[in-house]
Design a protein around this motif. Structure first.
Motif, mmCIF file in Angstrom:
data_model
loop_
_atom_site.group_PDB
_atom_site.id
_atom_site.type_symbol
_atom_site.label_atom_id
_atom_site.label_comp_id
_atom_site.label_asym_id
_atom_site.label_seq_id
_atom_site.Cartn_x
_atom_site.Cartn_y
_atom_site.Cartn_z
ATOM 1 N N PHE A 70 73.615 7.861 -16.681
ATOM 2 C CA PHE A 70 73.949 6.548 -17.236
ATOM 3 C C PHE A 70 72.800 5.968 -18.065
ATOM 4 O O PHE A 70 73.042 5.263 -19.066
ATOM 5 C CB PHE A 70 74.352 5.582 -16.122
ATOM 6 C CG PHE A 70 75.766 5.764 -15.659
ATOM 7 C CD1 PHE A 70 76.048 6.272 -14.401
ATOM 8 C CD2 PHE A 70 76.829 5.449 -16.491
ATOM 9 C CE1 PHE A 70 77.364 6.461 -13.978
ATOM 10 C CE2 PHE A 70 78.147 5.626 -16.085
ATOM 11 C CZ PHE A 70 78.420 6.139 -14.823
ATOM 12 N N ASP A 71 71.546 6.250 -17.689
ATOM 13 C CA ASP A 71 70.421 5.810 -18.519
ATOM 14 C C ASP A 71 70.545 6.372 -19.933
ATOM 15 O O ASP A 71 70.384 5.661 -20.934
ATOM 16 C CB ASP A 71 69.093 6.269 -17.913
ATOM 17 C CG ASP A 71 68.649 5.404 -16.747
ATOM 18 O OD1 ASP A 71 67.744 5.829 -16.001
ATOM 19 O OD2 ASP A 71 69.195 4.287 -16.589
ATOM 20 N N LYS A 72 70.829 7.675 -20.028
ATOM 21 C CA LYS A 72 70.956 8.319 -21.341
ATOM 22 C C LYS A 72 72.201 7.825 -22.077
ATOM 23 O O LYS A 72 72.164 7.605 -23.299
ATOM 24 C CB LYS A 72 71.014 9.840 -21.170
ATOM 25 C CG LYS A 72 69.704 10.437 -20.696
ATOM 26 C CD LYS A 72 69.834 11.930 -20.419
ATOM 27 C CE LYS A 72 68.507 12.520 -19.947
ATOM 28 N NZ LYS A 72 68.623 13.954 -19.570
ATOM 29 N N LEU A 73 73.287 7.630 -21.341
ATOM 30 C CA LEU A 73 74.515 7.138 -21.967
ATOM 31 C C LEU A 73 74.308 5.739 -22.530
ATOM 32 O O LEU A 73 74.738 5.431 -23.649
ATOM 33 C CB LEU A 73 75.653 7.132 -20.945
ATOM 34 C CG LEU A 73 77.034 6.748 -21.483
ATOM 35 C CD1 LEU A 73 77.612 7.890 -22.319
ATOM 36 C CD2 LEU A 73 77.988 6.400 -20.351
ATOM 37 N N PHE A 74 73.648 4.873 -21.779
ATOM 38 C CA PHE A 74 73.405 3.502 -22.242
ATOM 39 C C PHE A 74 72.487 3.486 -23.448
ATOM 40 O O PHE A 74 72.664 2.676 -24.369
ATOM 41 C CB PHE A 74 72.815 2.664 -21.105
ATOM 42 C CG PHE A 74 73.828 2.245 -20.066
ATOM 43 C CD1 PHE A 74 73.437 1.475 -18.982
ATOM 44 C CD2 PHE A 74 75.161 2.626 -20.152
ATOM 45 C CE1 PHE A 74 74.371 1.077 -18.024
ATOM 46 C CE2 PHE A 74 76.093 2.248 -19.205
ATOM 47 C CZ PHE A 74 75.693 1.466 -18.129
ATOM 48 N N ARG A 75 71.475 4.360 -23.475
ATOM 49 C CA ARG A 75 70.607 4.426 -24.661
ATOM 50 C C ARG A 75 71.406 4.880 -25.883
ATOM 51 O O ARG A 75 71.262 4.347 -26.975
ATOM 52 C CB ARG A 75 69.442 5.378 -24.424
ATOM 53 C CG ARG A 75 68.315 4.784 -23.580
ATOM 54 C CD ARG A 75 67.036 5.575 -23.733
ATOM 55 N NE ARG A 75 67.165 6.935 -23.273
ATOM 56 C CZ ARG A 75 66.947 7.323 -22.017
ATOM 57 N NH1 ARG A 75 66.598 6.431 -21.104
ATOM 58 N NH2 ARG A 75 67.074 8.598 -21.667
ATOM 59 N N LEU A 76 72.250 5.870 -25.682
ATOM 60 C CA LEU A 76 73.064 6.395 -26.777
ATOM 61 C C LEU A 76 73.972 5.313 -27.358
ATOM 62 O O LEU A 76 74.154 5.226 -28.585
ATOM 63 C CB LEU A 76 73.909 7.573 -26.286
ATOM 64 C CG LEU A 76 74.832 8.253 -27.296
ATOM 65 C CD1 LEU A 76 74.024 8.904 -28.399
ATOM 66 C CD2 LEU A 76 75.723 9.272 -26.594
ATOM 67 N N HIS A 77 74.536 4.480 -26.485
ATOM 68 C CA HIS A 77 75.491 3.460 -26.931
ATOM 69 C C HIS A 77 74.878 2.065 -27.003
ATOM 70 O O HIS A 77 75.608 1.079 -27.148
ATOM 71 C CB HIS A 77 76.713 3.451 -26.001
ATOM 72 C CG HIS A 77 77.573 4.665 -26.148
ATOM 73 N ND1 HIS A 77 78.486 4.806 -27.175
ATOM 74 C CD2 HIS A 77 77.637 5.817 -25.430
ATOM 75 C CE1 HIS A 77 79.098 5.981 -27.056
ATOM 76 N NE2 HIS A 77 78.607 6.610 -26.009
ATOM 77 N N ARG A 78 73.546 1.997 -26.896
ATOM 78 C CA ARG A 78 72.821 0.732 -27.071
ATOM 79 C C ARG A 78 73.298 -0.356 -26.087
ATOM 80 O O ARG A 78 73.438 -1.520 -26.452
ATOM 81 C CB ARG A 78 72.953 0.225 -28.505
ATOM 82 C CG ARG A 78 72.433 1.211 -29.542
ATOM 83 C CD ARG A 78 72.436 0.594 -30.928
ATOM 84 N NE ARG A 78 73.717 0.032 -31.269
ATOM 85 C CZ ARG A 78 74.738 0.735 -31.719
ATOM 86 N NH1 ARG A 78 74.626 2.038 -31.880
ATOM 87 N NH2 ARG A 78 75.881 0.133 -32.023
ATOM 88 N N VAL A 79 73.563 0.051 -24.857
ATOM 89 C CA VAL A 79 73.805 -0.935 -23.798
ATOM 90 C C VAL A 79 72.448 -1.318 -23.266
ATOM 91 O O VAL A 79 71.756 -0.500 -22.648
ATOM 92 C CB VAL A 79 74.689 -0.353 -22.671
ATOM 93 C CG1 VAL A 79 74.847 -1.363 -21.534
ATOM 94 C CG2 VAL A 79 76.059 0.043 -23.228
ATOM 95 N N THR A 80 72.006 -2.543 -23.518
ATOM 96 C CA THR A 80 70.633 -2.939 -23.229
ATOM 97 C C THR A 80 70.530 -3.686 -21.911
ATOM 98 O O THR A 80 71.451 -4.406 -21.506
ATOM 99 C CB THR A 80 70.071 -3.824 -24.348
ATOM 100 O OG1 THR A 80 70.944 -4.967 -24.516
ATOM 101 C CG2 THR A 80 70.008 -3.056 -25.656
ATOM 102 N N LYS A 81 69.400 -3.523 -21.267
ATOM 103 C CA LYS A 81 69.148 -4.206 -20.007
ATOM 104 C C LYS A 81 68.786 -5.667 -20.259
ATOM 105 O O LYS A 81 68.280 -6.012 -21.327
ATOM 106 C CB LYS A 81 68.028 -3.510 -19.232
ATOM 107 C CG LYS A 81 68.397 -2.082 -18.804
ATOM 108 C CD LYS A 81 67.340 -1.458 -17.939
ATOM 109 C CE LYS A 81 67.765 -0.056 -17.480
ATOM 110 N NZ LYS A 81 66.763 0.555 -16.602
ATOM 111 N N ALA A 82 69.045 -6.496 -19.248
ATOM 112 C CA ALA A 82 68.775 -7.921 -19.370
ATOM 113 C C ALA A 82 67.269 -8.184 -19.403
ATOM 114 O O ALA A 82 66.477 -7.428 -18.892
ATOM 115 C CB ALA A 82 69.401 -8.661 -18.202
#
Length: 442
Positions: A430-442
């Protein structure tokens, strides 16, 4: 045919002598100018251009412009080549400028950066001196010697960035986030802010390599997602498989023929900008009449999970990201039934049956990106206790159809998701998936 483009190409060749027209166009760009005693140069040039399509003429313009650095000719060619692509609107370009405030170039030289792509110097002034009113002098006075005098929005108006080709505008943006201009947290913050604006028109700055350990970004269309707006989101069945059919085949409206009491049906609009967020799903759940909250929704979704491996994905996802991603956390939807298990045609009466399709988990991400996560136990490859090529082939075929429709499909072996180390496997994914899709942490 673009008369402006044709005129610019003709003007490029016209200063050449007849002898040069015999050689230079072919040497520079592979264009053969017809020979002809007694014909004017303009007639020879027109005869050559008459044989070219508009797209061929545009590509010719780029070749000619490259050798001479002719911005006007390059722009005329690029605008023809980009005519059928999604526009990058003036509104988006204005909002891009506002992201920068009054600092376009960061640590780079703003005059050199802008001068790569736009004409900012007057050749007469460069050689003989003059009034000092060239764009170069204005930029130096208001953005170098007196930073803050001039906004990037004003600068874009002066250099023509609001109307230039997407290729030129994108190349400029690439350089503004190059590591020589911005690096580290500043680079990431700028890229994130720009991508929120660019995504409205279907474009992004995406990692395209690295230099000395720093990411290099390229301007490009956003990777194709699924066309249209999601409808008929039926998920989290905790009982019999739902039987579905078309209530309206023209409008793609689904009817649940049986098993509705076991499912959840999300019936609200899902936007391209957000996808479907966990916070939106919680709001919908709380308004269903039961007054439920995030905890009760989580428990309800867990009731639909079919294996320890699925429960591990679900639990680890929320344990890891619920607080760190907060309001930007995408909803992880379990047991999504989409066009699943057709009932017998006679039971559907005049409705159409649906193709069989179910997903273990589905994420609806910004930009119409849809991610399917499948957990494979032995039943995905076997019939009874025996390996089955038939079952495996059906699974692979379904994956192909999903990918061709624009979905991303990721499969886990069930053994990966149980026992020591399974949380790390899930978190890494999920870390890699979020980076790929630019889902950013708060």
């Amino acid at each position: 045919m673009s008369t402006d483009l044709r005129a610019k190409i003709a003007n490029f060749f016209h200063p050449m002598s007849h002898a040069a027209l015999d050689i230079e166009p072919f040497r520079i760009a592979g264009l053969e100018i017809p020979r002809g005693d007694g014909f004017a140069k303009s007639q020879r040039i027109d005869a050559a251009l008459d044989n070219l399509s508009e797209m061929e003429m545009a590509k010719l313009a780029l070749k000619l412009a490259q050798g001479r650095g002719d911005v006007a000719l390059d722009e005329a060619g690029r605008k023809v080549l980009e005519a059928d692509e999604p526009p990058l609107t003036r509104i988006t370009r204005r909002d891009v400028a506002r992201v920068f405030g009054d600092d376009l170039a960061g640590e780079a030289d703003v005059i050199e950066l802008v001068g790569r792509y736009f004409v900012i110097s007057d050749p007469f002034e460069e050689v003989f001196g003059g009034s000092g009113r060239s764009l170069r002098n204005k930029i130096e006075r208001h953005m170098v010697r007196n930073p803050g005098d001039c906004s990037v929005e004003f600068l874009f108006g002066e250099i023509g960035a609001f109307d230039c080709s997407r290729a030129r505008f994108g190349a400029l943006l690439q350089d503004t986030v190059h590591p020589l201009a911005r690096s580290g947290e500043e680079q990431l913050r700028t890229v994130t802010a720009l991508n929120k604006v660019l995504a409205r028109d279907g474009y992004e700055l995406a990692v395209d390599g690295d230099e000395s350990g720093h990411p290099i970004y390229a301007f490009r269309p956003i990777v194709r997602g699924v066309e249209g707006r999601p409808k008929n989101l039926i998920f989290a069945s905790r009982g019999p498989k739902p039987e579905l059919g078309f209530a309206d085949a023209i409008n793609n409206d689904i009817v649940i023929l049986s098993g509705e009491e076991s499912c959840l049906v999300y019936d609200r609009p899902i936007t391209a900008a957000n996808g479907l967020l966990w916070s939106e799903l919680v709001t919908w759940w709380s308004e269903q009449g039961s007054g439920g909250d995030a905890v009760s929704l989580g428990k309800r979704l867990q009731e639909s999970l079919a294996s320890d491996a699925e429960r591990k994905i679900f639990a680890t996802y929320f344990k890891t990201y619920r607080n760190s991603v907060a309001d930007a956390l995408p909803a992880l939807l379990p047991q999504v039934y989409l066009h699943y298990d057709p009932a017998v045609v006679k039971m559907l009466r005049h409705r159409l049956p649906l193709i069989r399709q179910r997903m273990d988990f589905l994420l609806l991400l910004p930009g119409r990106q849809r991610v399917v996560i499948e957990v494979d136990g032995k039943h995905h490859f076997s019939e009874g206790e025996k390996p089955s090529l038939k079952i495996y082939s059906a699974m692979v075929s379904a994956d192909r159809e999903l990918r061709l429709a624009g979905y991303e499909v990721y499969r886990f072996g069930a053994n990966e998701l149980v026992g020591t180390g399974s949380e790390k496997v899930i978190q890494d994914f999920f870390d890699k998936l979020f980076r790929l899709h630019r889902v950013t942490k708060a």
